[in-house]
Design an enzyme around this catalytic site. Structure first.
Site, PDB file in Angstrom:
ATOM      1  N   GLU B  29       0.818  -1.359   0.112  1.00  0.00           N
ATOM      2  CA  GLU B  29       0.222   0.177  -0.079  1.00  0.00           C
ATOM      3  C   GLU B  29       1.112   1.328  -0.103  1.00  0.00           C
ATOM      4  OE1 GLU B  29      -1.827  -0.975   3.362  1.00  0.00           O
ATOM      5  OE2 GLU B  29      -3.300  -3.015   2.460  1.00  0.00           O
ATOM      6  N   LEU B  58      -6.194  -2.144  -1.052  1.00  0.00           N
ATOM      7  CA  LEU B  58      -5.681  -1.827   0.634  1.00  0.00           C
ATOM      8  C   LEU B  58      -5.596  -3.426   0.924  1.00  0.00           C
ATOM      9  CD1 LEU B  58      -6.807   0.675   2.802  1.00  0.00           C
ATOM     10  CD2 LEU B  58      -5.759  -0.566   3.164  1.00  0.00           C
ATOM     11  N   GLU B  60      -4.576  -6.919   3.622  1.00  0.00           N
ATOM     12  CA  GLU B  60      -2.985  -7.553   3.368  1.00  0.00           C
ATOM     13  C   GLU B  60      -3.263  -8.697   2.789  1.00  0.00           C
ATOM     14  OE1 GLU B  60      -4.214  -5.356   5.106  1.00  0.00           O
ATOM     15  OE2 GLU B  60      -3.340  -3.196   5.389  1.00  0.00           O
ATOM     16  N   HIS B 129      -0.052   0.312  15.801  1.00  0.00           N
ATOM     17  CA  HIS B 129       1.700   0.734  15.281  1.00  0.00           C
ATOM     18  C   HIS B 129       2.727   0.733  15.703  1.00  0.00           C
ATOM     19  CE1 HIS B 129      -2.038   3.000  13.107  1.00  0.00           C
ATOM     20  NE2 HIS B 129      -1.137   3.348  11.952  1.00  0.00           N
TER      21      HIS B 129
HETATM   22  C1  LIG Z   1      -5.861  -2.999   7.721  1.00  0.00           C
HETATM   23  C2  LIG Z   1      -4.611  -1.646   7.711  1.00  0.00           C
HETATM   24  N1  LIG Z   1      -3.771  -1.785   6.515  1.00  0.00           N
HETATM   25  C3  LIG Z   1      -3.116   0.089   6.339  1.00  0.00           C
HETATM   26  C4  LIG Z   1      -3.816   0.296   7.421  1.00  0.00           C
HETATM   27  C5  LIG Z   1      -2.513   1.489   7.444  1.00  0.00           C
HETATM   28  N2  LIG Z   1      -3.281   2.764   6.912  1.00  0.00           N
HETATM   29  C6  LIG Z   1      -4.725   3.762   7.857  1.00  0.00           C
HETATM   30  S1  LIG Z   1      -5.556   5.128   6.336  1.00  0.00           S
HETATM   31  C7  LIG Z   1      -5.264   4.025   5.681  1.00  0.00           C
HETATM   32  C8  LIG Z   1      -5.876   4.480   3.884  1.00  0.00           C
HETATM   33  C9  LIG Z   1      -7.882   4.442   4.532  1.00  0.00           C
HETATM   34  O1  LIG Z   1      -8.095   4.662   3.756  1.00  0.00           O
HETATM   35  P1  LIG Z   1     -10.068   5.187   3.176  1.00  0.00           P
HETATM   36  O2  LIG Z   1     -10.077   3.172   3.929  1.00  0.00           O
HETATM   37  O3  LIG Z   1     -10.589   5.657   1.976  1.00  0.00           O
HETATM   38  O4  LIG Z   1     -10.334   6.151   4.491  1.00  0.00           O
HETATM   39  P2  LIG Z   1      -9.640   7.104   4.523  1.00  0.00           P
HETATM   40  O5  LIG Z   1      -8.702   7.659   5.723  1.00  0.00           O
HETATM   41  O6  LIG Z   1      -9.544   8.107   3.165  1.00  0.00           O
HETATM   42  O7  LIG Z   1     -10.826   8.188   5.192  1.00  0.00           O
HETATM   43  C10 LIG Z   1      -4.170   3.305   5.708  1.00  0.00           C
HETATM   44  C11 LIG Z   1      -3.622   2.292   4.668  1.00  0.00           C
HETATM   45  C12 LIG Z   1      -4.395   0.012   8.633  1.00  0.00           C
HETATM   46  N3  LIG Z   1      -4.918   1.502   9.230  1.00  0.00           N
HETATM   47  N4  LIG Z   1      -4.899  -0.640   8.297  1.00  0.00           N
END
Ligand SMILES: Cc1ncc(C[n+]2csc(CCOP(=O)(O)OP(=O)(O)O)c2C)c(N)n1
Lengths: 376, 327
Positions: B29, B58, B60, B129
């Protein structure tokens, strides 16, 4: 060598496609939609406006507190106020919200004190409120997990036999466009569908998952995914607080009366960075941001209020002043938030006494005491 | 020789591996245009294109699962999991599939997949994290599990990991990403140190201190502090948790007679327990004191305002050293 499939086609259908439910244009003109009539008193509209302004003020203050080192991180909702206030104000006391980490506007509608949200991002706790007391679950950081919890909760409501009665509630799960790629979200769709669970899936499609555009998650408009799982999907103008209110109200009502799940895709835009540690200049165009600025959720309500003579300058000024006061108060109280006591590390890990916790906590206390002896 | 941060060293190592072998892919990602949330893949997509540096959806489980398929087709995927706490959605693919296909196919299927995981705390982050999930993977047969601790080693370890015919879980200490060291980037792959050899990073005579990943630097600081009080700590960077280089460990503990194990993960059922048990078996009559473990508490990683209490620091290491002498 080029591999065609590597390049995502832009998704079919843009914001202007006929499916988009809109009740208030970006210019602040009220329009009707045959399926979503909405009757709001002048007081209601002023209330929604106030909500939008206050939530933006809270969010802006949190961003600046982060810049000043008072918070470790903040996920700004800038640009998404209408989606959150519109859907949040559609909820009743019986409903239960399952948010991600950006739902500050919904939290506000559920009476969760903003300071509680700040505390989490400051690192004093993982979420300092009681979900049941607010009908608002703890923030979920692992993308998509909460959609399954919401579905299970909805299955619980169903089992309680309250659907169709005045005591009926529904579950509502919030998530982003990126989350729709997760297995959990797709599994939640399957469970909700086959069990006809009373749930609303509220996707805020803010176009980005950190640096990845929507095309990296889907080739079709997200609301259309629902069809494949066997329940309705609706795309609503996510910057239109009226439309978000009307659409969510209807979807919740359907859920509460036993008609099963709905996916609402609120088509909106993340105006700021993903979080305060992100740098959107690396991946997105300034011109896109400028184009979306013209659709600002607050400006259009203000234009409507003025156009229809529902407010005067004094009202608008008083709301702005209220926002400033809330922000100032929040800043003071955030700075004054004490660090948790070290022993808090061991508290609430288990619901019942646990020998290893006791042992480690006592050893830790004894260790900390050695420093006090040195000082003495 | 160039001076690089640990993050940059990993970047250079991946770059070199991609230059040397067109089958090497990077996926995860935000690894493309953004260069990863820690910028470890910065510039790779610009130089190698979207076909080889893939911004994935997105998901894993999807990342690791498709990496398995790509490997079946002859590619060598290097997956980035954005943060330690997000490896769990991929745990099923890693544990039930990635780790076991070689065995299941009677050796016919090789899966040279690297799963890079930024690990550990100390950066003031929110929940999920700052975790140290190494024991889950070290416990799974069929995976190789390694952890780098400094820039020079990061460069060679990532190249060795990518070259490995087995799946490698590759832990990167996120709070050390910005630490610099001299890195020799000219070395041929065949001359790089063995991926699985532990290294004595600070020779000493009184106590053996075992660490890996982010804790190595803490232990080196503890050794420096102990030296001012006339105590000589031997610090060993394990580098590899599975397989484990017990010979290097035994040689040291047999000489010093005392051992302290340090890691950030909870002590209970953590990797230190494995070390303590093995050292006891191998060095029982040469030990002057039981092997002591210093690590996180048996609690979820706490909110960031408490992480200084949770993370083993120099004082806690020295306290354990003192206790081994009190026996
Ligand atoms: C399972 C998981 N993988 C990766 C992340 C890291 N991460 C945090 S927010 C994000 C993007 C999320 O995008 P979206 O679902 O569109 O929501 P937004 O933040 O744009 O509201 C990522 C990859 C996470 N929190 N959880």
């Amino acid at each position: 060598m080029t591999i065609d499939s590597m390049r995502g086609r832009p998704p079919e259908g843009g914001p202007a496609e006929p499916g988009l439910v809109q009740l208030l244009t970006p210019e602040g003109e009220r329009v009707e939609h045959p399926d979503y009539p909405l009757d709001l008193s002048a007081e209601d509209v002023r209330g929604l406006y106030r909500d939008l302004v206050l939530v933006r003020a809270i969010d802006r203050e949190a961003v600046s507190l982060t810049r000043q080192g008072e918070l470790g991180l903040w996920a700004s909702l800038l640009g998404q106020e209408a989606a959150q206030i519109g859907s949040g104000r559609a909820l009743t006391a019986h409903d239960m919200v399952f948010p991600t980490y950006r739902e500050h506007g919904v939290a506000y509608c559920r009476g969760v004190e903003p300071l509680k949200l700040l505390g989490m991002f400051r690192g004093v706790n993982h979420a300092g409120w009681d979900p049941a007391a607010h009908g608002f679950h703890t923030y979920t950081i692992v993308i998509g997990s909460q959609t399954l919890h919401a579905t299970g909760y909805a299955m619980g409501i169903q089992r309680d036999g309250v659907l169709g009665t005045p005591n009926a509630g529904a579950a509502i799960a919030y998530f982003g466009d990126g989350a729709t790629s997760q297995g959990d979200v797709n599994e939640a769709f399957v469970f909700a569908s086959v069990f006809n669970a009373p749930i609303v899936f509220f996707c805020q499609n803010n176009q980005w998952a950190i640096s990845e555009p929507l095309e990296r998650q889907s080739r079709i408009p997200l609301y259309r995914r629902a069809q494949g799982f066997g329940f309705p999907g609706i795309r609503v103008d996510g910057n239109d607080v009226f439309a978000c209110l009307a659409v969510t109200r209807r979807a919740l009502e359907n859920a509460r009366t036993g008609q099963g799940p709905t996916l609402v895709e609120a088509f909106t835009y993340r105006m700021g960075a993903h979080t305060t540690t992100d740098d959107p200049t690396r991946y997105r165009l300034r011109s896109d941001e400028e184009a979306w600025k013209l659709k600002d959720p607050i400006e259009r309500v203000r234009a409507y209020l003025r156009r229809s003579g529902l407010v005067d300058d004094a009202f608008l000024a008083s709301v702005d002043a209220e926002g400033k006061d809330i922000a100032a108060d929040l800043r003071t109280r955030c700075r004054a938030l004490p660090d948790p006591r070290p022993e808090a590390i061991f508290e609430n890990v288990y619901a019942a006494p646990h020998a290893l916790m006791t042992e480690e906590q006592e050893a830790f206390a004894a260790y900390l005491a050695t420093f006090e002896e040195e000082v003495a | 020789m160039t001076t690089l941060t640990l993050g940059r060293a990993l970047n250079e190592g991946m770059r070199r591996a991609m230059e040397d072998d067109p089958k090497v892919l990077v996926m995860g990602e935000d690894v493309g245009r953004l260069g990863g949330v820690f910028r470890v893949t910065d510039g790779l997509q610009k130089d190698f294109g979207e076909e080889r540096v893939i911004d994935t959806p997105l998901a894993e489980s999807g990342i690791v699962g498709t990496a398995i398929g790509l490997a079946l087709r002859g590619y060598r995927p290097v997956c980035e999991i954005q943060f330690d706490g997000f490896v769990f959605p991929a745990a099923d693919q890693i544990i039930t599939q990635l780790a076991k296909m070689h065995l299941r196919s009677l050796g016919a299927v090789k899966l040279p997949v690297v799963v890079r995981i930024p690990c550990g705390g100390g950066i003031g982050a929110v929940e999920h994290h700052s975790e140290s999930p190494e024991a889950y993977f070290a416990h799974t047969a069929g995976l190789r599990v390694v952890a780098c601790s400094n820039a020079a080693d990061a460069y060679t370890m990532i190249r060795r990991a990518i070259a490995s015919p087995d799946p490698v879980i590759f832990f990167e200490p996120k709070r050390r990403y910005w630490d610099k060291a001299d890195v020799s980037t000219e070395v041929a792959l065949s001359d790089l140190p063995d991926l699985h050899a532990a290294q004595v990073v600070q020779p000493g005579d009184d106590v053996t201190v075992l660490a890996y990943g982010p804790s190595v630097k803490t232990c080196l600081e503890a050794a420096a502090a102990a030296a001012t009080e006339g105590r000589s700590l031997e610090v060993i960077d394990l580098r590899s948790l599975n397989p484990l280089d017990m010979d290097t460990v035994e040689a040291s503990v047999a000489r010093t007679g005392r051992c302290v194990v340090v890691h950030e993960a909870p002590v209970f059922a953590g990797f230190g327990a494995e070390l303590a048990a093995r050292i006891t078996e191998r060095c029982f009559y040469r030990l002057e004191a039981p092997v002591l473990r210093v690590g996180g508490f048996s609690t979820p990683y706490p909110p960031s305002r408490l992480e200084d209490h949770y993370l083993p620091d120099l004082d806690r290491v020295l306290d354990a050293v003192d206790r081994t002498f009190a026996w």
